[in-house]
Design a protein around this motif. Structure first.
Motif: not given
Length: 204
Positions: A19-34
């Motif tokens: 959920k933390l990684a998903e929030a970062a992807l959504a809120e900051y428009g990240l392309d990916n999370v390692l």
């Protein structure tokens, strides 16, 4: 590319991490999370588990989730995990490959006050943005004060906040539940739950 980094022992990885990684992807428009398991061995004081098991549980947990990738560079590098070494290795790889990444390091909001003690924190502030996760049980005003304090000492610091609607799940509680025969359904992905029981991980 905008690349997030979520590090930890992941012993085991759980739904809160996802959920933390998903929030970062959504809120900051990240392309990916390692998703990056560290090489520290302190976790073995609590539970004997191999790096291979931790890595496999991460693979199972993020399977089919767009934007999440496993990175085992810290385990490959060996020794004590220092974030400054990791970011330098990633940026050296970018230079070698001719790629360009803007890095975002994801931490729990309660970790913000400990950044002073991170190795070469001044350099880390120059190299990446910190995303500090805020839950309902964390005082946002306190975190704002901490951000202001860091900016006084490190004007180049980039610290942003991340809203996370997630239960306060801990890996240590999951290990305890398994050892006591309690259910971990809903705390980890079904595939990870099955893997833990098949491999008899955390059983006493």
């Amino acid at each position: 590319m905008k690349t997030g980094i979520l590090g930890g022992s992941f012993n085991p990885i759980h739904c809160g991490h996802i959920k933390l990684a998903e929030a970062a992807l959504a809120e900051y428009g990240l392309d990916n999370v390692l998703i990056m398991p560290n090489n520290d061995t302190y976790y073995k004081k609590d539970a004997e588990i191999s790096d291979e098991d931790r890595i496999e549980m991460i693979r199972l947990s993020i399977e089919g989730i767009s934007g999440m990738e496993l990175s085992n560079i810290e385990i490959k590098r060996g020794g004590t995990t220092y974030t400054i070494d990791t970011i330098r290795e990633l940026k050296e790889s970018d230079r070698r490959l001719g790629t360009s990444n803007e890095y975002y390091f994801i931490i729990g909001g309660d970790s913000l006050e400990h950044l002073y003690y991170w190795r070469e924190i001044g350099e880390l502030f120059k190299e990446m943005t910190f995303l500090a996760a805020i839950r309902d049980d964390i005082n946002k005003d306190k975190l704002e004060e901490l951000r202001f304090m860091y900016l006084e000492h490190y004007p180049e610091a980039r610290i942003e906040f991340l809203s996370v609607d997630a239960e306060n799940i801990s890996s240590s509680d999951i290990r305890r539940r398994v050892s006591e025969g309690d259910s971990i359904s809903g705390l980890v992905s079904p595939k990870v739950e099955e893997y833990i029981h098949e491999r008899k991980l955390y059983f006493e």
